[in-house]
Scaffold this motif. Structure first.
Motif, PDB file in Angstrom:
ATOM      1  N   LEU A  75       0.827  -1.211   0.000  1.00  0.00           N
ATOM      2  CA  LEU A  75       0.000   0.000   0.000  1.00  0.00           C
ATOM      3  C   LEU A  75       0.861   1.261   0.000  1.00  0.00           C
ATOM      4  CD1 LEU A  75      -3.035  -0.380  -0.062  1.00  0.00           C
ATOM      5  CD2 LEU A  75      -3.113   0.541   2.267  1.00  0.00           C
ATOM      6  N   ILE A  76       1.902   1.231   0.823  1.00  0.00           N
ATOM      7  CA  ILE A  76       2.781   2.411   0.915  1.00  0.00           C
ATOM      8  C   ILE A  76       3.482   2.640  -0.430  1.00  0.00           C
ATOM      9  CG2 ILE A  76       4.923   3.294   1.966  1.00  0.00           C
ATOM     10  CD1 ILE A  76       3.953   2.087   4.612  1.00  0.00           C
ATOM     11  N   ILE A  77       3.986   1.555  -1.021  1.00  0.00           N
ATOM     12  CA  ILE A  77       4.692   1.710  -2.315  1.00  0.00           C
ATOM     13  C   ILE A  77       3.731   2.237  -3.379  1.00  0.00           C
ATOM     14  CG2 ILE A  77       5.992   0.527  -4.132  1.00  0.00           C
ATOM     15  CD1 ILE A  77       7.030  -1.417  -2.037  1.00  0.00           C
ATOM     16  N   LYS A  78       2.517   1.696  -3.392  1.00  0.00           N
ATOM     17  CA  LYS A  78       1.540   2.133  -4.402  1.00  0.00           C
ATOM     18  C   LYS A  78       1.170   3.612  -4.229  1.00  0.00           C
ATOM     19  CE  LYS A  78      -1.902  -0.965  -4.974  1.00  0.00           C
ATOM     20  NZ  LYS A  78      -2.679  -2.233  -5.095  1.00  0.00           N
ATOM     21  N   GLN A  79       1.038   4.023  -2.969  1.00  0.00           N
ATOM     22  CA  GLN A  79       0.700   5.440  -2.715  1.00  0.00           C
ATOM     23  C   GLN A  79       1.811   6.359  -3.204  1.00  0.00           C
ATOM     24  OE1 GLN A  79      -0.058   5.379   1.471  1.00  0.00           O
ATOM     25  NE2 GLN A  79      -2.246   4.981   1.213  1.00  0.00           N
ATOM     26  N   GLU A  80       3.041   5.953  -2.951  1.00  0.00           N
ATOM     27  CA  GLU A  80       4.198   6.749  -3.402  1.00  0.00           C
ATOM     28  C   GLU A  80       4.216   6.855  -4.925  1.00  0.00           C
ATOM     29  OE1 GLU A  80       7.153   8.109  -1.721  1.00  0.00           O
ATOM     30  OE2 GLU A  80       5.617   8.230  -0.165  1.00  0.00           O
ATOM     31  N   MET A  81       3.916   5.745  -5.578  1.00  0.00           N
ATOM     32  CA  MET A  81       3.895   5.741  -7.052  1.00  0.00           C
ATOM     33  C   MET A  81       2.789   6.666  -7.569  1.00  0.00           C
ATOM     34  SD  MET A  81       4.465   1.712  -7.847  1.00  0.00           S
ATOM     35  CE  MET A  81       4.438   1.886  -9.634  1.00  0.00           C
ATOM     36  N   ALA A  82       1.629   6.560  -6.949  1.00  0.00           N
ATOM     37  CA  ALA A  82       0.480   7.374  -7.391  1.00  0.00           C
ATOM     38  C   ALA A  82       0.808   8.865  -7.272  1.00  0.00           C
ATOM     39  CB  ALA A  82      -0.750   7.014  -6.574  1.00  0.00           C
ATOM     40  N   LYS A  83       1.463   9.225  -6.168  1.00  0.00           N
ATOM     41  CA  LYS A  83       1.820  10.637  -5.956  1.00  0.00           C
ATOM     42  C   LYS A  83       2.656  11.156  -7.126  1.00  0.00           C
ATOM     43  CE  LYS A  83       2.775  10.694  -1.279  1.00  0.00           C
ATOM     44  NZ  LYS A  83       3.852  10.809  -0.297  1.00  0.00           N
ATOM     45  N   MET A  84       3.600  10.339  -7.557  1.00  0.00           N
ATOM     46  CA  MET A  84       4.475  10.757  -8.672  1.00  0.00           C
ATOM     47  C   MET A  84       3.688  10.868  -9.972  1.00  0.00           C
ATOM     48  SD  MET A  84       8.046   8.757  -8.153  1.00  0.00           S
ATOM     49  CE  MET A  84       8.884   9.658  -9.448  1.00  0.00           C
TER      50      MET A  84
END
Ligand code: AMP
Length: 305
Positions: free
Chosen positions: A245-254
């Motif tokens: 979840l954390i990795i996906k959120q970081e990707m989405a932000k970018m």
């Protein structure tokens, strides 16, 4: 329902003969001609390698041609914009086509055969048979494109019966597609080896795709954020982050730094099963599908130490 495009004018027999005598590359437009030729190659003990494409070839396709050449004697490239893998409202009609250029590129790569059938030859009136790899086809790209993989597996199975390859090659750019084809080959006992080939990228990292042509200058510049988000995911993973979840959120932000981007999906899945665990174990594939304006782009990267 197969979506038909207007008939293109076929290459005249003379054009084809002139072309092939000049460059020794044969173009088959008819299924029985392709099948007869494939049979004669097989009888002579030579190995056939197939590179299925929708044309508008780029370095990604050419890398598949170069790679398959290493393990076969006769390279067949199919060029067919397959209507059954496009959903309603998708870009079938405007999908880029340039067969003249494709021929030239194939000739330069010493391709032996180009198979270039018309839609009604592949899907004559009354066509009614489809292949579905059930579980893998309804996730990731299959969520927003529910009929896409059925179209892909159907056309690839048909190409296997027409070109009779010993080996066929698919790009890791379409990671889910390659997994699905391997599953179909296993489940239906096709006696064909499936190889995969690494993603070829532009110098800034954007994965090559025929659809990149749709991007305007600004969107093209921004599109590199897809690859950068995947690289960011890999860095987080290598630093020890295992929470998907954390990795996906970081990707989405970018990705959402692109003003006209709409995320279709961001997934982190097990490389073989495409299942999405809560925590990544040893390796995983991060995969994204993003609309930039109307253009849907996909990309993926293996997360490993
Ligand atoms: P397409 O013409 O888009 O259907 O692609 C035909 C084949 O080329 C598929 O197996 C794709 O995965 C592969 N392919 C497309 N783009 C790339 C790329 N950038 N790098 C490697 N393979 C690719």
């Amino acid at each position: 329902m197969v979506n038909f495009l207007p008939m293109r004018s076929p290459l005249s027999k003379r054009q084809n003969a002139e072309f092939s005598s000049e460059i020794k590359m044969k173009i088959f437009e008819d299924i029985p001609d392709m099948q007869k030729f494939a049979e004669s190659v097989r009888k002579s003990g030579k190995r056939i390698g197939l590179v299925p494409t929708m044309g508008y070839l780029h370095e990604g396709h050419l890398s598949l041609i170069r790679n398959i050449r290493k393990s076969c004697d006769v390279v067949v490239v199919s060029v067919f914009v397959n209507p059954t893998q496009f959903g309603i409202g998708e870009d079938l009609n405007k999908y880029p086509r340039d067969f003249k250029r494709d021929q030239e590129l194939c000739r330069k790569e010493n391709v032996d055969i180009v198979f270039y059938p018309e839609v009604p030859k592949m899907y004559p009136e009354g066509y009614d048979t489809y292949i579905t790899v059930e579980k893998f086809s309804g996730i990731m790209c299959g969520v927003s494109r529910p009929t896409h993989f059925q179209g892909v597996t159907t056309v690839v199975a048909k190409l296997f019966n027409i070109v009779k390859p010993h080996i066929a090659i698919f790009g890791e750019k379409d990671y889910q597609q390659a997994i699905i084809i391997k599953k179909m080959v296993q489940d239906l006992n096709f006696d064909i080896v499936i190889e995969t080939s690494p993603i070829i990228r532009e110098s800034d990292g954007l994965a090559l795709s025929s659809r990149n042509k749709y991007l305007n200058k600004n969107d093209r510049k921004n599109a590199v954020l897809l690859y950068q988000s995947l690289q960011h995911a890999k860095k987080l993973f290598q630093k020890g982050e295992r929470d998907i979840l954390i990795i996906k959120q970081e990707m989405a932000k970018m990705i959402l730094q692109i003003p006209n981007a709409r995320i279709d999906y961001i997934e982190i899945v097990a490389p073989d099963t495409l299942r999405s665990p809560d925590q990544i174990q040893e390796r995983a594939v991060a995969a994204v599908a993003v609309f930039i304006g109307k253009t849907r782009l996909i990309d993926n990267l293996l997360l490993e130490q």
